[in-house]
Scaffold this motif. Structure first.
Motif: not given
Length: 304
Positions: A263-286
């Motif tokens: 038995d070992k505790p789960i090593e946590t990871r807080h960030l990951e990468f989501t590739p562009h093909e899954y993104i419809t659009a980015l809503i930005t200040d630009l």
């Protein structure tokens, strides 16, 4: 505080602690502006050396350095492009500090600009799915509600963050009067068919238009695309980073799998990468950008 006592990492962490609404890139820029006020370098060479050392120290001492790297790199680019514009060093240093503070103010105001740009994407009777706590997404949803758009929100539990942080989004939206249902992360696939669209924030936006964000964003993007649901990223342009990851293993933040019969505790990871093909659009200040337009905006930022 004397120049000998100044600690760039402690200053950065203090800015984050004192202002819960500040983003990591802006906290990094504020720390570097404070550094210039206190250290007061006497030549441009000394200025570049001082900033380079402070940026390197920040990036190595903070576990999640992707987001703050965007702010550090932007400020360094700003300094390099402006040091030659002044005839004397004193006016140069003064203007760098003043313009740095002006940039910080504009960056802070970008959240309200994004809320106005993003309003048309939320319609009456929508059910919106959000993941983790994002200040800019929260601000957009509250602004839409204040404009008398009636919608409902499904908010994920967003493990493995602390409970207090994962509840923040739900609490703030309910306080504003928005109906919210909270679900476990493992229930996203089950409820995806009930959702009209997905909104997530970003810790960083890569050159490819993909995003670095809270763990679980990638699987949410995959499920949204499979269900033909629109997946929107809401993020400030100062989070655009000059990175081109092709997959999760290309990030500097990695999680090592440990196989064991004990038995070992789960090593946590807080960030990951989501590739562009899954993104419809980015809503930005630009404005509203396609993922492919991010690289063009980065070129404008760095080389125009």
């Amino acid at each position: 505080m004397s120049s000998e006592e100044f600690d760039i990492t402690a200053t950065y962490l203090r800015f984050l602690e004192d202002d819960p609404d500040i983003t990591m890139p802006i906290a990094a820029i504020e720390s570097l502006v404070t550094l210039l006020k206190i250290k007061q370098p006497s030549t441009s060479a000394e200025l570049i050396t001082l900033l380079s050392g402070a940026i390197s120290e920040l990036k190595t001492s903070v576990p999640n350095a992707i987001s703050l790297s965007a702010g550090c790199d932007l400020f360094m680019r700003f300094v390099l492009r402006n040091t030659h514009l002044y005839s004397d060093w004193e006016s140069c240093r003064t203007n760098l500090v003043e313009n740095g503070q002006l940039f910080i103010q504009r960056a802070k105001e970008s959240r309200n600009k994004i809320a106005e740009i993003g309003l048309p994407f939320i319609k009456d009777d929508d059910i919106v799915l959000v993941h983790s706590y994002s200040r800019v997404v929260c601000n957009l949803l509250i602004r839409a509600f204040q404009k008398h758009i009636r919608f409902r929100v499904i908010c994920t539990e967003a493990r493995p963050t602390e409970t207090a942080k994962s509840d923040t989004m739900t609490y703030l939206l309910r306080q504003a009067g928005i109906p919210v249902a909270m679900i476990y992360d493992s229930e996203v696939g089950f409820f995806m068919h009930k959702v009209d669209k997905v909104f997530v924030g970003a810790e960083g936006v890569a050159e490819s238009g993909g995003i670095i964000n809270h763990i679980g964003s990638y699987q949410m993007g995959v499920l949204a695309k499979n269900a033909n649901k629109r997946f929107y990223v809401v993020a400030e342009s100062h989070k655009f980073v000059r990175m081109f990851p092709l997959g999760p293993d290309d990030l500097s933040i990695k999680k090592k799998l440990e196989f064991s019969t004990e038995d070992k505790p789960i090593e946590t990871r807080h960030l990951e990468f989501t590739p562009h093909e899954y993104i419809t659009a980015l809503i930005t200040d630009l404005g509203v950008l396609t993922p492919s337009a991010v690289s063009e905006e980065l070129i404008k930022m760095w080389y125009d």
